[in-house]
Design a protein around this motif. Sequence first.
Motif, PDB file in Angstrom:
ATOM      1  N   THR A   1      48.746  27.134 -28.653  1.00 34.64           N
ATOM      2  CA  THR A   1      50.046  26.917 -28.015  1.00 34.64           C
ATOM      3  C   THR A   1      51.129  26.462 -28.988  1.00 34.64           C
ATOM      4  N   LEU A   2      50.759  25.617 -29.956  1.00 34.20           N
ATOM      5  CA  LEU A   2      51.755  25.061 -30.860  1.00 34.20           C
ATOM      6  C   LEU A   2      52.205  26.056 -31.932  1.00 34.20           C
ATOM      7  N   THR A   3      51.286  26.897 -32.400  1.00 37.95           N
ATOM      8  CA  THR A   3      51.615  27.851 -33.464  1.00 37.95           C
ATOM      9  C   THR A   3      52.814  28.733 -33.123  1.00 37.95           C
ATOM     10  N   PRO A   4      52.825  29.437 -31.983  1.00 36.21           N
ATOM     11  CA  PRO A   4      53.989  30.292 -31.694  1.00 36.21           C
ATOM     12  C   PRO A   4      55.285  29.507 -31.503  1.00 36.21           C
ATOM     13  N   LEU A   5      55.185  28.285 -31.005  1.00 30.47           N
ATOM     14  CA  LEU A   5      56.394  27.472 -30.816  1.00 30.47           C
ATOM     15  C   LEU A   5      57.018  27.104 -32.157  1.00 30.47           C
ATOM     16  N   LEU A   6      56.181  26.726 -33.121  1.00 30.16           N
ATOM     17  CA  LEU A   6      56.702  26.368 -34.444  1.00 30.16           C
ATOM     18  C   LEU A   6      57.179  27.605 -35.204  1.00 30.16           C
ATOM     19  N   LYS A   7      56.497  28.727 -35.015  1.00 35.06           N
ATOM     20  CA  LYS A   7      56.954  29.966 -35.640  1.00 35.06           C
ATOM     21  C   LYS A   7      58.353  30.340 -35.154  1.00 35.06           C
ATOM     22  N   ALA A   8      58.604  30.105 -33.884  1.00 35.58           N
ATOM     23  CA  ALA A   8      59.918  30.421 -33.311  1.00 35.58           C
ATOM     24  C   ALA A   8      61.016  29.575 -33.917  1.00 35.58           C
ATOM     25  N   ASP A   9      60.639  28.428 -34.503  1.00 26.42           N
ATOM     26  CA  ASP A   9      61.622  27.565 -35.150  1.00 26.42           C
ATOM     27  C   ASP A   9      61.662  27.764 -36.662  1.00 26.42           C
ATOM     28  N   GLY A  10      61.059  28.855 -37.144  1.00 27.32           N
ATOM     29  CA  GLY A  10      61.247  29.237 -38.533  1.00 27.32           C
ATOM     30  C   GLY A  10      60.144  28.892 -39.494  1.00 27.32           C
ATOM     31  N   TYR A  11      59.058  28.294 -39.020  1.00 28.56           N
ATOM     32  CA  TYR A  11      57.956  27.973 -39.913  1.00 28.56           C
ATOM     33  C   TYR A  11      57.035  29.182 -40.088  1.00 28.56           C
ATOM     34  N   LYS A  12      56.540  29.364 -41.308  1.00 28.95           N
ATOM     35  CA  LYS A  12      55.561  30.419 -41.576  1.00 28.95           C
ATOM     36  C   LYS A  12      54.181  29.786 -41.469  1.00 28.95           C
ATOM     37  N   ILE A  13      53.397  30.211 -40.466  1.00 30.89           N
ATOM     38  CA  ILE A  13      52.126  29.559 -40.175  1.00 30.89           C
ATOM     39  C   ILE A  13      50.985  30.568 -40.151  1.00 30.89           C
ATOM     40  N   ASP A  14      49.943  30.256 -40.919  1.00 33.06           N
ATOM     41  CA  ASP A  14      48.674  30.970 -40.819  1.00 33.06           C
ATOM     42  C   ASP A  14      47.724  30.064 -40.047  1.00 33.06           C
ATOM     43  N   SER A  15      47.109  30.572 -38.983  1.00 29.30           N
ATOM     44  CA  SER A  15      46.219  29.746 -38.175  1.00 29.30           C
ATOM     45  C   SER A  15      44.813  30.332 -38.181  1.00 29.30           C
ATOM     46  N   VAL A  16      43.827  29.476 -38.393  1.00 27.72           N
ATOM     47  CA  VAL A  16      42.410  29.856 -38.388  1.00 27.72           C
ATOM     48  C   VAL A  16      41.614  28.697 -37.778  1.00 27.72           C
ATOM     49  N   SER A  17      40.495  28.962 -37.071  1.00 26.89           N
ATOM     50  CA  SER A  17      39.710  30.167 -37.164  1.00 26.89           C
ATOM     51  C   SER A  17      39.270  30.579 -35.763  1.00 26.89           C
ATOM     52  N   SER A  18      39.074  31.888 -35.599  1.00 25.18           N
ATOM     53  CA  SER A  18      38.639  32.420 -34.308  1.00 25.18           C
ATOM     54  C   SER A  18      37.178  32.876 -34.321  1.00 25.18           C
ATOM     55  N   PHE A  19      36.444  32.524 -35.366  1.00 21.90           N
ATOM     56  CA  PHE A  19      35.016  32.849 -35.379  1.00 21.90           C
ATOM     57  C   PHE A  19      34.284  32.008 -34.330  1.00 21.90           C
ATOM     58  N   LYS A  20      33.486  32.649 -33.507  1.00 20.40           N
ATOM     59  CA  LYS A  20      32.744  31.923 -32.480  1.00 20.40           C
ATOM     60  C   LYS A  20      31.589  31.144 -33.089  1.00 20.40           C
ATOM     61  N   ASN A  21      30.943  31.713 -34.100  1.00 24.96           N
ATOM     62  CA  ASN A  21      29.856  31.033 -34.791  1.00 24.96           C
ATOM     63  C   ASN A  21      30.395  29.826 -35.553  1.00 24.96           C
ATOM     64  N   LYS A  22      29.821  28.660 -35.337  1.00 23.34           N
ATOM     65  CA  LYS A  22      30.369  27.428 -35.912  1.00 23.34           C
ATOM     66  C   LYS A  22      30.316  27.412 -37.435  1.00 23.34           C
ATOM     67  N   ALA A  23      29.230  27.920 -38.014  1.00 18.24           N
ATOM     68  CA  ALA A  23      29.115  27.939 -39.475  1.00 18.24           C
ATOM     69  C   ALA A  23      30.162  28.860 -40.088  1.00 18.24           C
ATOM     70  N   LEU A  24      30.360  30.017 -39.480  1.00 16.71           N
ATOM     71  CA  LEU A  24      31.376  30.949 -39.977  1.00 16.71           C
ATOM     72  C   LEU A  24      32.782  30.374 -39.816  1.00 16.71           C
ATOM     73  N   ARG A  25      32.985  29.659 -38.706  1.00 13.71           N
ATOM     74  CA  ARG A  25      34.304  29.054 -38.482  1.00 13.71           C
ATOM     75  C   ARG A  25      34.611  28.019 -39.564  1.00 13.71           C
ATOM     76  N   LEU A  26      33.631  27.196 -39.875  1.00 13.73           N
ATOM     77  CA  LEU A  26      33.822  26.190 -40.926  1.00 13.73           C
ATOM     78  C   LEU A  26      34.086  26.851 -42.271  1.00 13.73           C
ATOM     79  N   MET A  27      33.312  27.883 -42.605  1.00  9.84           N
ATOM     80  CA  MET A  27      33.511  28.571 -43.877  1.00  9.84           C
ATOM     81  C   MET A  27      34.906  29.210 -43.945  1.00  9.84           C
TER      82      MET A  27
END
Length: 335
Positions: free
Chosen positions: A23-49
């Motif tokens: 929810t916060l990422t698109p709101l801040l992007k709309a105010d001019g911030y360049k944001i990379d957001s991670v992670s969408s891996f369902k596996n917990k080990a992959l998400r951490l990596m």
Amino acid sequence: MKKILYLGNKLEKHGGAPTSIDTLTPLLKADGYKIDSVSSFKNKALRLMHMLGSVLLKRNVDLVMIDTYSTSNFWYAVLSAKACQLFNTPYIFILHGGNLEDRFARSSTKILDIFRNAKANVVPSHFLKDKLKRFQFRNMVFLPNSIELSAYDFKKRSSVRPKLLWVRAFDKVYHPEMLLEVMVKLSLVYPEIEACMVGPDKDGSLHKLKGISEDKGLNIQFKGKLSKAEWIKVSEDYDIFINTTLIDNTPVSLIEAMALGLPVVSTDVGGIPYLVTHGENGLLVKPRDVESMTLAINRLLENPELAESLSTKGRKQAEKFNWTQVKELWLELLG
């Protein structure tokens, strides 16, 4: 343009409820911030990596924002912040969860120092800020959860029918079975009573509750996970919002319900009494107290003046969390 790396659990596409990173990422992007957001891996080990690899590969960012929970996901935050320290990248924690005090109490001084050395520890409620004072995080910043108020059309409930709405994940900490127990009691007085339960199934209890509902002949619709727009549409046909949680901070679902004009009946755990004032903009009961919640709902059904007052004052409370106000605090913090 400030570059930000945002680390959190982006699991909505896997059926999870949207979290701050969603929810916060698109709101801040709309105010001019360049944001990379991670992670969408369902596996917990992959998400951490993925998180740790992103800190390594995106060392040119100006700031790393890290969602922090009291569950096992707490370690994602700790390890990600440690990686930030290795590369001298500024980081802030966004603290969630009504049980973080216990998590910090069981943490070593070295781990606590990782939080003390953050640029900021963002807390969404005065409840959590008060609870964490003993850990001497001098860099705590209060930034409340927010909603885009324009997305929530207010419907004043001048009187209410026995139509109950519950919106949360099916998980033991949210105690969804309490709604069924309340329904059984209320059905003795209001045989026409019905309810709707909305949310993703996190622990397998959704299927179990469906069976119990059928066995007891309860009129409950189980919608599963819905988009925000979908459940807002569903809410138009219900008159009382029920929150049965055992552990909580400042749930956005309660703010959303108040914005929609739904009188709220909630357990009084965690930060909820900081949001809902009993008898003023909602009704509060003790956790697991089925009898008290039943009486509170019955009180609303028999007292339309109270229902209308809670509906109106709840909306006023929700207006304090409008993004147009909260974003100024975020812009000040992020610079």
